[in-house]
Design a protein around this motif. Structure first.
Motif, PDB file in Angstrom:
ATOM      1  N   ASP A  54       0.862  -1.185   0.000  1.00 20.43           N
ATOM      2  CA  ASP A  54       0.000   0.000   0.000  1.00 20.43           C
ATOM      3  C   ASP A  54       0.899   1.235   0.000  1.00 20.43           C
ATOM      4  N   LEU A  55       1.114   1.792  -1.165  1.00 22.78           N
ATOM      5  CA  LEU A  55       2.081   2.878  -1.308  1.00 22.78           C
ATOM      6  C   LEU A  55       1.684   4.096  -0.483  1.00 22.78           C
ATOM      7  N   LEU A  56       0.420   4.459  -0.503  1.00 25.28           N
ATOM      8  CA  LEU A  56      -0.025   5.640   0.231  1.00 25.28           C
ATOM      9  C   LEU A  56       0.159   5.447   1.729  1.00 25.28           C
ATOM     10  N   GLU A  57      -0.220   4.289   2.238  1.00 23.72           N
ATOM     11  CA  GLU A  57      -0.074   4.024   3.670  1.00 23.72           C
ATOM     12  C   GLU A  57       1.405   4.029   4.071  1.00 23.72           C
ATOM     13  N   MET A  58       2.262   3.457   3.246  1.00 25.09           N
ATOM     14  CA  MET A  58       3.687   3.427   3.574  1.00 25.09           C
ATOM     15  C   MET A  58       4.299   4.818   3.536  1.00 25.09           C
ATOM     16  N   CYS A  59       3.841   5.659   2.594  1.00 23.74           N
ATOM     17  CA  CYS A  59       4.339   7.041   2.547  1.00 23.74           C
ATOM     18  C   CYS A  59       3.920   7.813   3.791  1.00 23.74           C
ATOM     19  N   ARG A  60       2.723   7.541   4.313  1.00 22.43           N
ATOM     20  CA  ARG A  60       2.275   8.202   5.536  1.00 22.43           C
ATOM     21  C   ARG A  60       3.064   7.721   6.745  1.00 22.43           C
ATOM     22  N   ARG A  61       3.345   6.421   6.797  1.00 23.76           N
ATOM     23  CA  ARG A  61       4.034   5.861   7.955  1.00 23.76           C
ATOM     24  C   ARG A  61       5.506   6.279   7.986  1.00 23.76           C
ATOM     25  N   TYR A  62       6.120   6.346   6.799  1.00 24.81           N
ATOM     26  CA  TYR A  62       7.542   6.687   6.716  1.00 24.81           C
ATOM     27  C   TYR A  62       7.680   8.081   6.096  1.00 24.81           C
ATOM     28  N   ASP A  63       7.110   9.086   6.786  1.00 20.42           N
ATOM     29  CA  ASP A  63       7.064  10.442   6.230  1.00 20.42           C
ATOM     30  C   ASP A  63       8.155  11.349   6.787  1.00 20.42           C
ATOM     31  N   ARG A  64       9.127  10.799   7.513  1.00 20.75           N
ATOM     32  CA  ARG A  64      10.257  11.534   8.093  1.00 20.75           C
ATOM     33  C   ARG A  64       9.814  12.497   9.190  1.00 20.75           C
ATOM     34  N   ARG A  65       8.602  12.288   9.683  1.00 17.73           N
ATOM     35  CA  ARG A  65       8.106  13.134  10.775  1.00 17.73           C
ATOM     36  C   ARG A  65       7.642  12.307  11.976  1.00 17.73           C
ATOM     37  N   HIS A  66       7.611  10.968  11.866  1.00 21.40           N
ATOM     38  CA  HIS A  66       7.050  10.153  12.935  1.00 21.40           C
ATOM     39  C   HIS A  66       7.937   8.966  13.309  1.00 21.40           C
ATOM     40  N   HIS A  67       9.223   9.056  13.046  1.00 28.74           N
ATOM     41  CA  HIS A  67      10.145   7.971  13.409  1.00 28.74           C
ATOM     42  C   HIS A  67       9.661   6.626  12.867  1.00 28.74           C
ATOM     43  N   GLY A  68       9.284   6.615  11.587  1.00 29.28           N
ATOM     44  CA  GLY A  68       8.773   5.394  10.983  1.00 29.28           C
ATOM     45  C   GLY A  68       9.794   4.273  11.009  1.00 29.28           C
ATOM     46  N   ALA A  69       9.374   3.112  11.521  1.00 27.10           N
ATOM     47  CA  ALA A  69      10.254   1.945  11.574  1.00 27.10           C
ATOM     48  C   ALA A  69       9.393   0.694  11.463  1.00 27.10           C
ATOM     49  N   PRO A  70       9.921  -0.349  10.818  1.00 25.37           N
ATOM     50  CA  PRO A  70       9.150  -1.591  10.683  1.00 25.37           C
ATOM     51  C   PRO A  70       8.939  -2.280  12.029  1.00 25.37           C
ATOM     52  N   ASP A  71       7.965  -3.162  12.066  1.00 25.98           N
ATOM     53  CA  ASP A  71       7.677  -3.970  13.249  1.00 25.98           C
ATOM     54  C   ASP A  71       8.879  -4.862  13.551  1.00 25.98           C
ATOM     55  N   PRO A  72       9.492  -4.725  14.723  1.00 29.78           N
ATOM     56  CA  PRO A  72      10.713  -5.495  15.007  1.00 29.78           C
ATOM     57  C   PRO A  72      10.478  -6.984  15.222  1.00 29.78           C
ATOM     58  N   THR A  73       9.229  -7.394  15.365  1.00 27.23           N
ATOM     59  CA  THR A  73       8.958  -8.810  15.646  1.00 27.23           C
ATOM     60  C   THR A  73       8.833  -9.657  14.384  1.00 27.23           C
ATOM     61  N   GLY A  74       8.749  -9.019  13.223  1.00 30.77           N
ATOM     62  CA  GLY A  74       8.570  -9.774  11.989  1.00 30.77           C
ATOM     63  C   GLY A  74       9.623  -9.434  10.962  1.00 30.77           C
ATOM     64  N   PRO A  75       9.744 -10.264   9.928  1.00 33.76           N
ATOM     65  CA  PRO A  75      10.732  -9.989   8.874  1.00 33.76           C
ATOM     66  C   PRO A  75      10.335  -8.787   8.036  1.00 33.76           C
TER      67      PRO A  75
END
Length: 580
Positions: free
Chosen positions: A351-372
């Motif tokens: 989901d490109l739009l959702e990923m752009c919102r999550r990793y927008d350089r304003r919210h410390h976007g980082a993947p879930d550490p429990t999964g690959p």
């Protein structure tokens, strides 16, 4: 030729040849050179057009015909093509008068019919080099007595440098040496070389010199169109992490700095594609050029030396996949259907739009550490640090907008050209970006390797191979959303492999900008919403800016790619103005 005579010429270009214990002759800078500077141009002693390109480029100057123009076929041999009468006359005076044969004679040439394509090209190159050496030696007295400006590469300098090249005759196995002898005998049987005075031993030596020192000639889009022997350019040593690159304007070779080079620093180019894994690179370099690479990426324990450990071993069809992506050749089928299906499923779920919102350089976007990591989370996480910050770490002159907190619309672009990134400054980004190039690579490398892995490991070369094939398929079928996602992923992989100002990165950034623009057009036609359109617009802006920055220093502003970038930038800005 003495070393002093060669250095007289090179010193006019801020260069110096010195012999070292580890590498033999090496080229160093004797003054500083800026990124984007052409360090030197080199004339060929002989060139050969690839069979697949003979109908597409001039067989003399290696340029493509202008729009609405066609190449002119030689009326006698019907196998050579030229821009116009000027190129034909130049070719005729140098070599074509000797090799031009009626069509029937060409088809029954028994010397070539029993050779494979590689041997046939080597034989053709040998004949060209032998002809030039013979012709120039006949005029040797006149050449030596002439006055040539030191800054220009005269014929005698080209010849003397060629004679001084190493052919590694004593390192060859018997089979390779016998093959060279057979090709030398073929060449001497040609009527125009029979009375040249050249011997079989000389031609065997010539063959070794250019086989170990040939360059692939490529066009603006890095597509291979032929081979050439460039004696002066052959003096530059290889590195898998080069600070200069080889470019071509037709058959004229240029070596351009892609990093600032200080006085006393060695200037290096890449003989093989650094996208290969270390074992493959070492094997290619040993077999073709007879040396074991000891560059910073092959032996160093710094971040560059750890890149190959991150990327892993390449897939069997790595060559095909990279050629597929860069040159749009027919698709290859080397990846397993299971791997292709798994990667394609991740791309479809992305989901490109959702990923752009999550990793927008304003919210410390980082993947879930429990999964690959998935392709999506890996790509968006790395882009936070790589684009544009790998470039700004190398070039502090890159501009950022003061209004780069951007919770809303894009800042109004300048009327004629994009001149700044709308991303936050590195120390204002969340997560904050390290200040140096090496530190950025090191941070991302440690971060992604801390995650558990699955069957699809995003940073591996075998994943890149399959993604490159899928990217080509997506572009071919107009699936622009998937093309954007895959293009972003490939960009991250290229950032590990190539220096930021490498022409391959410049080319890929332009391709990514085009895919993003096509996605905007398709989204407008489908009415997919303003939010998605804004995400694509921000992407187009970033990719145009990075393409513009990289092309200017890695290729120059006279290339076809620069023209394409300027046209896309103009279209983008026009549409932005219409929406105001």
């Amino acid at each position: 030729m003495t070393l002093a005579a060669l250095n007289d010429y090179l010193s006019c270009h801020g260069l110096l040849v010195q012999s070292t214990n580890a590498k033999g002759r090496s080229v160093f800078a004797n003054r500083s050179h800026k990124r984007g500077n052409v360090l030197i141009t080199s004339q060929p002693l002989g060139t050969v057009v690839s069979p697949s390109s003979r109908h597409e480029i001039c067989n003399y100057c290696f340029h493509k015909p202008q729009p609405l123009c066609t190449l002119q076929q030689c009326s006698q041999c019907k196998s050579a093509y030229f821009c116009d009468m000027t190129c034909f006359k130049n070719a005729w005076l140098t070599y074509h008068q000797y090799v031009c044969q009626p069509t029937a004679a060409t088809l029954t040439d028994h010397h070539r019919n029993d050779l494979d394509e590689s041997d046939a090209l080597d034989l053709e190159m040998l004949e060209r080099v032998a002809l030039n050496c013979w012709r120039y030696n006949k005029r040797l007295g006149n050449i030596r007595s002439g006055t040539t400006a030191k800054a220009e590469e005269g014929v005698q300098l080209t010849l003397d440098t060629f004679y001084s090249l190493v052919g590694h005759q004593h390192d060859d196995n018997g089979q390779r040496h016998r093959r060279r002898q057979a090709l030398a005998q073929h060449a001497l049987s040609r009527s125009y070389l029979t009375n040249s005075g050249l011997t079989e031993d000389q031609l065997t030596d010539y063959l070794g010199k250019f086989q170990y020192n040939n360059f692939d000639i490529h066009d603006d889009h890095l597509y291979k169109v032929g081979k050439g022997n460039y004696p002066v350019a052959s003096l530059f040593n290889h590195s898998c992490r080069p600070n200069a690159v080889v470019l071509f304007d037709g058959f004229l070779l240029s070596i351009m700095a892609i990093e600032p080079i200080a006085a006393g620093q060695e200037i290096t180019i890449a003989y093989v594609d650094p996208a290969h894994d270390r074992q493959h690179r070492q094997s290619l370099l040993l077999n073709k050029y007879a040396f074991t690479c000891q560059c910073v990426r092959c032996v160093d324990t710094t971040i560059y030396g750890r890149i190959d450990g991150l990327l892993g071993d390449e897939a069997m069809d790595q060559d095909n996949a990279l050629a597929l992506l860069r040159h749009a050749t027919p698709p290859m089928t080397g990846s397993s259907s299971t791997t292709r299906a798994a990667i394609l499923q991740q791309v479809n779920d992305w989901d490109l739009l959702e990923m752009c919102r999550r990793y927008d350089r304003r919210h410390h976007g980082a993947p879930d550490p429990t999964g690959p990591l998935t392709l999506a989370s890996y790509t968006h996480f790395a882009i936070q640090f790589f684009a544009p910050y790998l470039w700004s770490a190398c070039n502090p002159a890159i501009s950022f907008s003061s209004a780069s907190s951007f919770p809303g619309a894009l800042p109004s672009p300048p009327s004629r050209a994009l001149s700044y990134f709308d991303d936050p400054l590195p120390d204002s980004a969340k997560p904050m970006v390290p200040t140096t190039y090496d530190a950025i690579l090191n941070h991302v490398m440690q971060a992604v390797q801390a995650y558990p892995t699955s069957d699809i490991i995003p940073w591996r070369l075998d994943t890149l191979t399959t993604a490159a094939q899928l990217l080509h398929d997506a572009m071919k079928h107009g699936q622009w959303r998937n093309a954007v996602k895959l293009g972003m992923y490939v960009l991250i992989q290229y950032c590990w492999i190539y220096p930021p100002y490498h022409p391959i990165l410049a080319q890929h950034l332009l391709l990514l900008a085009k895919c993003s623009w096509n996605s905007i057009i398709k989204s407008e036609l489908l009415g997919d919403g303003k939010a998605l359109e804004m995400a694509y617009e921000r992407g187009v802006r970033r990719w145009i800016m990075l393409s513009k920055e990289t092309l200017a220093h890695a290729v120059g502003k006279h290339s076809e790619q620069w023209r394409e970038m300027v046209e896309l930038e103009w279209i983008f800005l026009r549409e932005q103005k219409l929406k105001e």
